[in-house]
Write a protein that holds these residues in place. Structure first.
Motif, PDB file in Angstrom:
ATOM      1  N   LEU B 127    -152.524 -19.645 -22.774  1.00 55.88           N
ATOM      2  CA  LEU B 127    -152.509 -18.574 -23.787  1.00 55.88           C
ATOM      3  C   LEU B 127    -152.761 -17.214 -23.135  1.00 55.88           C
ATOM      4  CD1 LEU B 127    -154.513 -20.344 -26.636  1.00 55.88           C
ATOM      5  CD2 LEU B 127    -152.144 -19.555 -26.802  1.00 55.88           C
ATOM      6  N   PHE B 138    -148.867 -15.885 -31.932  1.00 60.01           N
ATOM      7  CA  PHE B 138    -149.097 -17.325 -31.968  1.00 60.01           C
ATOM      8  C   PHE B 138    -150.458 -17.662 -32.580  1.00 60.01           C
ATOM      9  CE2 PHE B 138    -150.658 -21.274 -30.182  1.00 60.01           C
ATOM     10  CZ  PHE B 138    -149.617 -22.143 -30.495  1.00 60.01           C
ATOM     11  N   THR B 142    -150.846 -19.640 -35.999  1.00 66.03           N
ATOM     12  CA  THR B 142    -151.252 -21.027 -35.858  1.00 66.03           C
ATOM     13  C   THR B 142    -152.726 -21.241 -36.186  1.00 66.03           C
ATOM     14  OG1 THR B 142    -149.646 -21.283 -34.093  1.00 66.03           O
ATOM     15  CG2 THR B 142    -151.349 -22.958 -34.235  1.00 66.03           C
ATOM     16  N   TYR B 166    -143.474 -15.270 -31.866  1.00 67.76           N
ATOM     17  CA  TYR B 166    -144.004 -16.613 -32.102  1.00 67.76           C
ATOM     18  C   TYR B 166    -143.117 -17.659 -31.440  1.00 67.76           C
ATOM     19  CZ  TYR B 166    -145.617 -20.734 -34.619  1.00 67.76           C
ATOM     20  OH  TYR B 166    -146.100 -21.978 -34.939  1.00 67.76           O
ATOM     21  N   PHE B 167    -141.818 -17.535 -31.606  1.00 63.73           N
ATOM     22  CA  PHE B 167    -140.884 -18.498 -31.025  1.00 63.73           C
ATOM     23  C   PHE B 167    -141.012 -18.517 -29.506  1.00 63.73           C
ATOM     24  CE2 PHE B 167    -136.789 -19.304 -29.022  1.00 63.73           C
ATOM     25  CZ  PHE B 167    -136.541 -20.583 -29.481  1.00 63.73           C
ATOM     26  N   VAL B 170    -144.300 -20.236 -28.458  1.00 59.19           N
ATOM     27  CA  VAL B 170    -144.241 -21.699 -28.571  1.00 59.19           C
ATOM     28  C   VAL B 170    -143.421 -22.282 -27.423  1.00 59.19           C
ATOM     29  CG1 VAL B 170    -143.326 -23.595 -29.978  1.00 59.19           C
ATOM     30  CG2 VAL B 170    -144.601 -21.726 -31.051  1.00 59.19           C
ATOM     31  N   LEU B 173    -145.456 -22.088 -24.222  1.00 61.04           N
ATOM     32  CA  LEU B 173    -146.585 -23.028 -24.209  1.00 61.04           C
ATOM     33  C   LEU B 173    -146.112 -24.461 -23.996  1.00 61.04           C
ATOM     34  CD1 LEU B 173    -148.808 -21.533 -27.078  1.00 61.04           C
ATOM     35  CD2 LEU B 173    -149.313 -21.573 -24.627  1.00 61.04           C
ATOM     36  N   ARG B 174    -145.023 -24.825 -24.642  1.00 63.49           N
ATOM     37  CA  ARG B 174    -144.470 -26.172 -24.440  1.00 63.49           C
ATOM     38  C   ARG B 174    -144.153 -26.388 -22.964  1.00 63.49           C
ATOM     39  NH1 ARG B 174    -142.999 -28.849 -29.060  1.00 63.49           N
ATOM     40  NH2 ARG B 174    -142.635 -27.561 -30.895  1.00 63.49           N
TER      41      ARG B 174
END
Lengths: 122, 182
Positions: B127, B138, B142, B166-167, B170, B173-174
């Motif tokens: 993060l 995010f 979240t 946000y997209f 994510v 982070l994935r």
């Protein structure tokens, strides 16, 4: 966008759970300080909500009247002092004699000095 | 305590821990994070307590973001000055890495390392590596559970920008966490 695989730690749900766990695991001293900060903020709000003017000065007209009264009292005190001449304490006979003697001594010294000057010149 | 003060107390109690944790993730140490959260609480109360209750969350997080940004700007200035004054030399007159002289990040604190498990450390590190706007979008969506519109108000941007941030967050982070947690 949510990932439904519970074993996938990169899923949004897993991240959210982890963050909530961190939130609940904050040290007690941090929680205490956050609570104290919140109480301070709410107290500030309570202070803001209170009426700001001083109650006994709130009535219109009372403040100017108070000012006039204070000015009057000051004038009453200072007026006699301003009008009377400066009063010095009177000297008694002994004090007067001593003062005269001192003046004479000064004069004698002055005369002696003047005579010396004349003698030097002559 | 009247009704509005009680409502403010409930609101602040509901956000204070997350606000603190978010500020820590953004890189502050414990003391700085506490100061930032406290200042944000006071500013919300002083300037926006009269606003409708449903507006408090986006306002509070906007203040928190601004306070955090201010803190980093100030820290950056102080660090530059500090580095300049020392001329990158220690007491023994040896050249040292300037980064070693600066105050440590939150993740460097010993109590932080010991209290967090490996997964949490990996998550927080990931993060912290996100661009600030992505990280904020995010966490607000979240963790705080703000709507897209409220997140946009908190971030002072459009709803479309929130979705984009946000997209990307994510996606990043994935990519980063998959290796740690699989």
């Amino acid at each position: 966008m949510k990932d439904e695989h519970p074993q996938d730690p990169a899923s949004i749900d897993a991240i959210e759970r982890n963050l909530r766990r961190q939130e609940e695991a904050l040290p007690p001293e941090v929680n205490a300080r956050l609570a104290a900060a919140r109480r301070d903020a709410v107290a500030r709000m309570a202070a803001q909500d209170e009426p700001r003017r001083v109650p006994w000065l709130g009535m219109s007209g009372l403040l100017p009247a108070g000012g006039l009264l204070a000015a009057g009292v000051a004038a009453a005190i200072l007026w006699p002092v301003a009008q009377s001449p400066l009063q010095l304490p009177a000297l008694d006979d002994n004090e007067m004699a001593a003062a005269t003697e001192m003046e004479m001594l000064d004069e004698i010294e002055l005369i002696a000095w003047l005579l010396e000057q004349d003698a030097d010149v002559g | 305590m009247n009704a509005s003060q009680a409502a403010m107390n409930r609101f602040l109690a509901s956000v204070e821990k997350r606000a603190f944790a978010m500020t820590r993730i953004a890189g502050s140490n414990t003391e700085d994070a506490l100061d930032i959260v406290q200042n944000s609480m006071l500013q919300l109360v002083e300037k926006y307590a009269h606003k409708p209750e449903e507006e408090w969350a986006p306002l509070f997080y906007r203040i928190l973001k601004n306070r955090t940004t201010d803190f980093y700007r100030r820290s950056a200035r102080q660090n530059r000055l500090f580095t300049f004054m020392l001329s990158a030399r220690n007491q023994d007159n040896e050249v040292v890495d300037a980064s070693e002289m600066h105050a440590g990040r939150a993740s460097d604190e010993p109590e932080n390392r010991s209290s967090l498990d490996a997964a949490s450390q990996a998550l927080n590190a990931s993060l912290a590596q996100l661009p600030p706007r992505q990280c904020q979008a995010f966490l607000l969506r979240t963790w705080e559970g703000l709507s897209v519109d409220d997140t946009a108000k908190a971030m002072n941007c459009s709803a479309g920008s929130v979705k984009t941030h946000y997209f990307r967050a994510v996606h990043a982070l994935r990519k980063r966490l998959g290796a740690h947690w699989s």
